[in-house]
Design a protein around this motif. Structure first.
Motif, PDB file in Angstrom:
ATOM      1  N   LYS A 197     -26.913 -12.461   0.701  1.00 60.38           N
ATOM      2  CA  LYS A 197     -26.897 -11.179   1.406  1.00 60.38           C
ATOM      3  C   LYS A 197     -25.500 -10.951   1.976  1.00 60.38           C
ATOM      4  O   LYS A 197     -24.847 -11.888   2.428  1.00 60.38           O
ATOM      5  N   ALA A 198     -25.058  -9.722   1.925  1.00 64.86           N
ATOM      6  CA  ALA A 198     -23.775  -9.369   2.519  1.00 64.86           C
ATOM      7  C   ALA A 198     -24.020  -8.787   3.899  1.00 64.86           C
ATOM      8  O   ALA A 198     -24.863  -7.921   4.069  1.00 64.86           O
ATOM      9  N   PHE A 231     -25.941  -5.227   3.755  1.00 65.88           N
ATOM     10  CA  PHE A 231     -25.860  -4.563   2.458  1.00 65.88           C
ATOM     11  C   PHE A 231     -26.700  -5.349   1.466  1.00 65.88           C
ATOM     12  O   PHE A 231     -26.297  -6.376   0.986  1.00 65.88           O
ATOM     13  N   SER A 232     -27.873  -4.846   1.164  1.00 66.01           N
ATOM     14  CA  SER A 232     -28.735  -5.524   0.197  1.00 66.01           C
ATOM     15  C   SER A 232     -29.066  -4.664  -0.996  1.00 66.01           C
ATOM     16  O   SER A 232     -29.487  -5.160  -2.014  1.00 66.01           O
ATOM     17  N   PRO A 291     -27.632  -1.561  -3.650  1.00 67.12           N
ATOM     18  CA  PRO A 291     -26.424  -0.862  -4.065  1.00 67.12           C
ATOM     19  C   PRO A 291     -26.406   0.588  -3.619  1.00 67.12           C
ATOM     20  O   PRO A 291     -25.367   1.128  -3.292  1.00 67.12           O
ATOM     21  N   LEU A 340     -24.650   1.324  -0.268  1.00 68.10           N
ATOM     22  CA  LEU A 340     -23.269   0.901  -0.082  1.00 68.10           C
ATOM     23  C   LEU A 340     -22.336   1.507  -1.119  1.00 68.10           C
ATOM     24  O   LEU A 340     -21.184   1.796  -0.825  1.00 68.10           O
ATOM     25  N   LEU A 350     -16.956   1.428  -4.573  1.00 74.45           N
ATOM     26  CA  LEU A 350     -17.004   0.902  -3.203  1.00 74.45           C
ATOM     27  C   LEU A 350     -15.779   1.411  -2.450  1.00 74.45           C
ATOM     28  O   LEU A 350     -14.653   1.003  -2.732  1.00 74.45           O
ATOM     29  N   ASN A 389     -22.706 -11.309  -2.536  1.00 77.16           N
ATOM     30  CA  ASN A 389     -23.139 -10.862  -3.857  1.00 77.16           C
ATOM     31  C   ASN A 389     -23.592  -9.414  -3.793  1.00 77.16           C
ATOM     32  O   ASN A 389     -24.312  -9.016  -2.884  1.00 77.16           O
ATOM     33  N   TYR A 390     -23.135  -8.617  -4.779  1.00 73.05           N
ATOM     34  CA  TYR A 390     -23.524  -7.214  -4.879  1.00 73.05           C
ATOM     35  C   TYR A 390     -24.095  -6.931  -6.268  1.00 73.05           C
ATOM     36  O   TYR A 390     -23.876  -7.686  -7.219  1.00 73.05           O
ATOM     37  N   TYR A 445     -16.490  -9.013   6.549  1.00 74.42           N
ATOM     38  CA  TYR A 445     -17.503  -9.568   5.658  1.00 74.42           C
ATOM     39  C   TYR A 445     -17.887 -10.976   6.095  1.00 74.42           C
ATOM     40  O   TYR A 445     -17.056 -11.736   6.582  1.00 74.42           O
TER      41      TYR A 445
END
Length: 751
Positions: free
Chosen positions: A360-361, A35-36, A38, A41, A333, A303-304, A341
């Motif tokens: 990065k998530a 998930f990089s 928004p 996701l 979300l 981080n998002y 995670y």
């Protein structure tokens, strides 16, 4: 299930579908989703979705499942399909609503930036009765939080500076003093079993402490950062622990004991703990961070939302997370029960590993053939016999294209300014599968952070002049990066008109031109002034010669008049003596007339001859004397020609002769001395004085006008202008017993 894809459907309360999220990213043999961005996701809501504004302060969920938002343009709710807005027409008296709260009875409250409080009832908002009085007491301070207890009392905390007020059910307002020791900056007060009010008390504090006022306990927490005007966020956990965020500091504590303390890179705006135990913190200009293990540890942070200002974080009844932002609306979300995670080792956080990688998530879908092993970093271990590549991949530069032309690969390039279109090709090598390698690269001097890519090239167009250093690294399917980076350096030279020597030359030439023009202009002005001064000097000399020419005929006329008098009265002997002395005087005048100044010796000799002639003319009716000071050098010291004679003549004709008529012999004394660099010539007589002489002259019918004094006056003026001197004359009327007794003339001649 389709091979290579997994689908998850998320449902909002009310049994309707919010959205289908499809997330995929292929790594060797295992599905992993990174998930990089928004948009891949989150569900994003803006004005296009029905929000009245992109500026959202806070969110809350009412008992009917609707999500409410406090916005910059009123309040709105979302039922899963549409947004409904409430503004000035629905009871709100102000547009900017900065906070929203749901009390224990499910009643919805909100407050404005001006400090007014509203409640929702009968499908509209109404202000509390004491709004105006509350605004007066708070002085326009910003409300940080409110709480409504079981007795319907409203607790209000403010910030900058902070105070605590109680609006009772009986509509009275009271300022609450929370403790005798008020040397603390922040407070938390429990109002009911599940409700708290919190905020900042003082703008500045010596101790920078937090006081926690519980029903059965009061304790203090020392904060590490001494900041003023910091917003605080608070969250109470069911196990008696508390989370407090202030500035960049997050503290987990219980009964006055600090359990954990962590620091973020940006100020925290809001903090919560979701039902799964994950900690979420919204940051100002820093997006949102998640501690997936529920511990305030830098390891594993996700981080998002990039650098957005996340003003609040809210979990709804179904476990979905809502993020409000100050500039870009709302992000949603949805729940993923089978979503785990982790954070790759490359992520850097304060206190964590030192690296310059962006966070990065990583989410991993787990099936029956996979196991999770978390030991600092989430790793995926498969039960099958697939080869696990644990060796770092190799990386090297495979080609350089400059202005779309291939070049020989070098470690450094020195290029002209018009050869600044670069394409750098690189390649990695891995023992498992080189086709699955991922890359990160950075051109130091251009890129502020690493750029992650699946491509095997980097392209830079129109690089400005400067020095650049390119680095690239490869990552294999197991997340292992190259031990070292492949590098190449570039120097783009500026055009010659931007080089320091050319700019310096232009500055020098410009300065030289300006200086030359200035010098030429000054020279022209000086030459013009010289010509003008020379012209004025020549004109003054001509005028002076003309005045001297007038002076001599005037004296000659007076002398010839005296000789005529002798002849008409048959005084032959007197006429002969007079003619003899007159001849000597004329010869002296002729000698001196060609010079502007003469030695005192010549001037004194001319004066002796003149006085002898006048004495003969008037038959010795006056006597005279000439005295020379000892410090006067008559041979060296010079004075203007014929300067003294007009004043002596004036004394004889207008002062002494009239005195003689009264039976008193006249006296004339000429004294020459030197003092302070000046020749001082004093001419003193015992005549009748200027006032008496003026009366006599007015009574006469004059046959001619005497011009000697006016000529002398003009001479003095011209001499001063010509020589820039201060030659001057002072005339003093002498008196004895209050009656006129003569005149004294002093002539000051600078040497």
């Amino acid at each position: 299930m389709m091979a290579g894809k997994k689908f998850f459907l998320f449902f909002f309360p009310g049994n309707f579908r919010i959205k289908i999220f499809t997330l995929f990213f292929l790594f060797s043999g295992t599905w992993k989703i990174v998930f990089s961005q928004p948009s891949s996701l989150f569900e994003h809501f803006t004005e296009n979705s029905g929000l009245p504004s992109r500026k959202i302060f806070e969110a809350a969920q009412s008992l009917d499942g609707k999500i409410w938002f406090a916005t910059g343009k009123g309040v709105c709710n979302f039922d899963g399909i549409v947004f409904k807005c409430f503004n000035l027409e629905e009871g709100l008296t102000e547009s900017e609503i900065t906070g929203i709260h749901l009390d224990g009875n499910g009643k919805l409250w909100c407050w404005s930036s001006a400090g007014r409080i509203f409640y929702f009832e009968n499908n509209k908002f109404s202000g509390i009765k004491k709004n105006n009085e509350l605004g007066d007491k708070t002085g326009g301070r910003i409300i940080n939080s409110i709480s409504v207890d079981t007795n319907k009392n409203i607790w209000v905390s403010t910030v900058i500076p902070g105070e605590l007020f109680l609006v009772s059910a009986e509509n009275t307002i009271e300022e609450i003093k929370m403790a005798s020791d008020n040397k603390f900056s922040f407070f938390i007060k429990q109002t009911t079993d599940n409700s708290f009010v919190y905020g900042s008390l003082l703008c500045k504090s010596e101790n920078n402490k937090l006081v926690v006022l519980l029903k059965n306990d009061t304790f203090y927490i020392t904060l590490s950062e001494k900041e003023s005007f910091s917003k605080i966020s608070f969250f109470a956990l069911k196990n008696g622990e508390y989370l407090l965020a202030k500035g960049q500091e997050i503290i987990r504590f219980k009964s006055g004991k600090i359990i954990q303390r962590s620091f973020t890179e940006k100020n925290v705006e809001d903090i919560i703990v979701d039902t799964e135990g994950k900690i979420w913190a919204g940051l100002y200009l820093g997006g949102v961070i998640c501690y997936p293990e529920g511990k305030l540890s830098p390891a594993g942070i996700i981080n998002y939302l990039g650098n957005k200002s996340v003003s609040s974080v809210m979990e709804d009844n179904s476990g979905n997370i809502w993020f409000t932002t100050m500039e870009d609306g709302v992000f949603f979300l949805p729940v993923r029960s089978n979503l785990k995670y982790s954070s790759p080792e490359i992520y850097s956080q304060k206190g964590g590993p030192k690296t310059d990688e962006k966070p990065k998530a990583i989410a991993r879908f787990i099936d029956g053939n996979e196991k999770l092993n978390f030991n600092g970093t989430l790793r995926l271990i498969s039960n099958d016999t697939t080869f696990q590549d644990t060796l770092p991949p190799a990386i090297f530069i495979s080609g350089i294209r400059i202005m779309e032309k291939d070049t020989i690969i070098q470690t450094q390039y020195d290029l002209p300014f018009d050869k600044n279109f670069l394409r750098i090709n690189f390649a990695g090598f891995s023992f498992s599968n080189s086709d699955e390698l991922k890359y990160k690269y950075r051109m130091e001097g251009i890129d502020k952070a690493w750029i992650y890519s699946d491509n095997t090239f980097a392209q830079y167009t129109t690089l400005p002049p400067g020095k650049y250093f390119f680095r690239v690294s490869a990552m294999n399917k197991n997340g292992i990066w190259s031990d070292s980076t492949a590098t190449v350096s570039f120097a783009i030279n500026p055009p010659f008109w931007k080089t320091w020597w050319f700019i310096s030359l232009m500055i020098f030439c410009g300065a030289a031109i300006i200086f030359s023009a200035f010098f030429i202009r000054i020279t022209q002005i000086k030459d013009r002034e010289k010509i003008k001064a020379e012209f004025n000097r020549q004109r003054a000399n001509a005028e002076l010669l003309a005045l001297r020419a007038q002076m001599n005929p005037h004296f000659i006329f007076n002398t010839l008049s005296s000789i005529q008098h002798f002849i008409t009265t048959n005084e032959t002997e007197g006429a002969l003596k007079y003619l003899s002395k007159f001849a000597k005087l004329m010869r002296k005048i002729m000698d001196n007339s060609t010079r502007a100044t003469v030695p005192l010796k010549d001037e004194i000799e001319a004066l002796h001859l003149y006085l002898e002639l006048e004495s003969l003319r008037f038959k010795n009716k006056f006597e005279y004397s000439i005295t020379i000071g000892k410090n006067v050098d008559v041979n060296e010291d010079e004075i203007p020609t014929m300067l003294l004679q007009p004043y002596i003549e004036n004394s004889i004709l207008h002062g002494l002769l009239n005195k003689n008529k009264e039976g008193v012999k006249g006296k004339l004394a000429v004294d020459v001395k030197k003092n302070n660099g000046m020749i001082i010539c004093s001419i003193e007589d015992n005549g009748i004085g200027r006032e008496k002489s003026m009366e006599i002259n007015l009574a006469k019918i004059k046959s001619h006008s005497s011009s000697g004094m006016s000529i002398t006056k003009n001479r003095l003026k011209i001499l001063n202008e010509l020589h820039q001197s201060n030659l001057s004359v002072e005339i003093t009327d002498l008196k004895t017993g209050g009656f006129p007794s003569g005149t004294k003339v002093e002539i000051f001649i600078p040497l």
